[in-house]
Design an enzyme around this catalytic site. Structure first.
Site, PDB file in Angstrom:
ATOM      1  N   CYS A  20      37.038  37.855  32.048  1.00 52.20           N
ATOM      2  CA  CYS A  20      38.180  37.653  32.952  1.00 52.20           C
ATOM      3  C   CYS A  20      39.463  38.206  32.332  1.00 52.20           C
ATOM      4  CB  CYS A  20      38.318  36.163  33.272  1.00 52.20           C
ATOM      5  SG  CYS A  20      39.858  35.711  34.081  1.00 52.20           S
ATOM      6  N   CYS A  69      42.511  35.865  32.285  1.00 47.23           N
ATOM      7  CA  CYS A  69      42.301  34.783  31.314  1.00 47.23           C
ATOM      8  C   CYS A  69      42.821  35.187  29.933  1.00 47.23           C
ATOM      9  CB  CYS A  69      40.823  34.430  31.215  1.00 47.23           C
ATOM     10  SG  CYS A  69      40.091  33.764  32.731  1.00 47.23           S
TER      11      CYS A  69
END
Length: 309
Positions: A48, A51
């Site tokens: 991600c 993230c």
């Protein structure tokens, strides 16, 4: 859901502020841990991109809070069973990063996606405020709680109201005032008080607990005859509606443990019945009680064992 009049939140040891979480440690690190210090849970994954941006910013903000909050990082790929169970209980984990704040064993705030550092600080500041007050009105809160426990409901309401005049964002006082009116049988007035809550405390655990108490009080007003419902369940144990109604009637009669037992049995028989009504009702009962109540602790463990089975 924090007890009223707790005073300042405890500080976490410096080396224990940020850690990786697992299914095995989630209960201790997040649920039980947030009863002492607010806990931020960062749901992320290695693939991600956002993230990777958000994670270091969160860690910096948590470190800057100097022990007033902790952070637990959950890799949703490694902890798929935990993420699935939490999603089943209502956490929106369909996209990441998702950041959920816990206070008093319950989720109280959240956001999704990468956000600017300034918004992260605002998020943490709100969480710190939910975690405890500045201690200045602790004695008055304690006195008001004692009045309420002793049945001096009007005096308690007046004391809670006076605290709110000095500190309008005091969640403990607002919850206490609403509970005082509940004790007087004034359900609509109690709900009206909560509807005036400032945005900063609208999701505070104290207020969520009273909302659950209000919901249960309204159910109690419409509860059916206990003996008739018990007979219906005994005559046909597969009658899920009768069992659900029987549980509501038991709770209205003050038989909370028995109500929980019936709802757990209903969940065991058919967890999806009526869109998960048994689980939703259990959560309402748990939220209305103190987090450390034996009924809550045992009930949550039994429910979790069924979910993870």
């Amino acid at each position: 859901m924090l007890e009223l009049g707790q005073g300042q939140a405890k500080s976490a040891p410096a080396g224990d502020l940020i850690k990786d979480g697992t299914e095995a440690t989630f209960m201790a690190d997040v649920i039980e841990g947030s009863r002492e210090v607010p806990v931020i849970v960062d749901f992320w994954a290695t693939w991600c991109g956002p993230c990777k941006t958000l994670g270091p910013m969160l860690e910096a903000a948590v470190t800057a809070a100097k022990g007033k909050v902790r952070m637990v990082k959950i890799d949703v790929d490694r902890e798929q069973r935990l993420a699935g169970a939490l999603a089943q209980q209502g956490l929106p984990l369909q996209s990441i990063p998702t950041v959920v704040a816990f206070v008093g064993g319950r989720p109280v705030d959240m956001f999704q996606g990468a956000i600017p550092q300034g918004q992260i600080k605002e998020f943490i500041d709100r969480l710190v405020a939910m975690g405890g007050d500045d201690g200045g009105l602790a004695e008055a809160l304690e006195a008001a709680e004692a009045m309420l426990a002793e049945g001096a409901v009007v005096d308690a309401a007046q004391t809670f109201a006076a605290i709110l005049e000095e500190e309008p964002e005091n969640a403990a006082a607002m919850a206490g005032l609403a509970r005082a009116h509940l004790a007087m049988g004034e359900i609509d007035k109690a709900e009206g008080i909560l509807n005036t809550a400032p945005q900063a405390i609208v999701a505070a655990p104290e207020l969520e607990a009273v909302r659950a108490q209000i919901a249960l009080a309204r159910q109690a007003a419409n509860a059916g005859p206990l003996a008739d419902l018990q007979a219906a369940v005994e005559a046909n144990p597969a009658d899920h509606q009768a069992r659900f109604d029987y549980a509501q009637a038991l709770h209205a009669a003050g038989k909370v443990q028995e109500a929980v037992d019936e709802l757990l049995e209903l969940f065991r028989r058919d967890r999806e019945w009526n869109e998960g009504a048994a689980k939703a009702q259990l959560f309402t009962i748990f939220e209305a009680l103190k987090p450390q109540d034996p009924i809550v602790l045992t009930g949550r463990r039994r429910l979790s064992s069924m979910i993870f089975a």
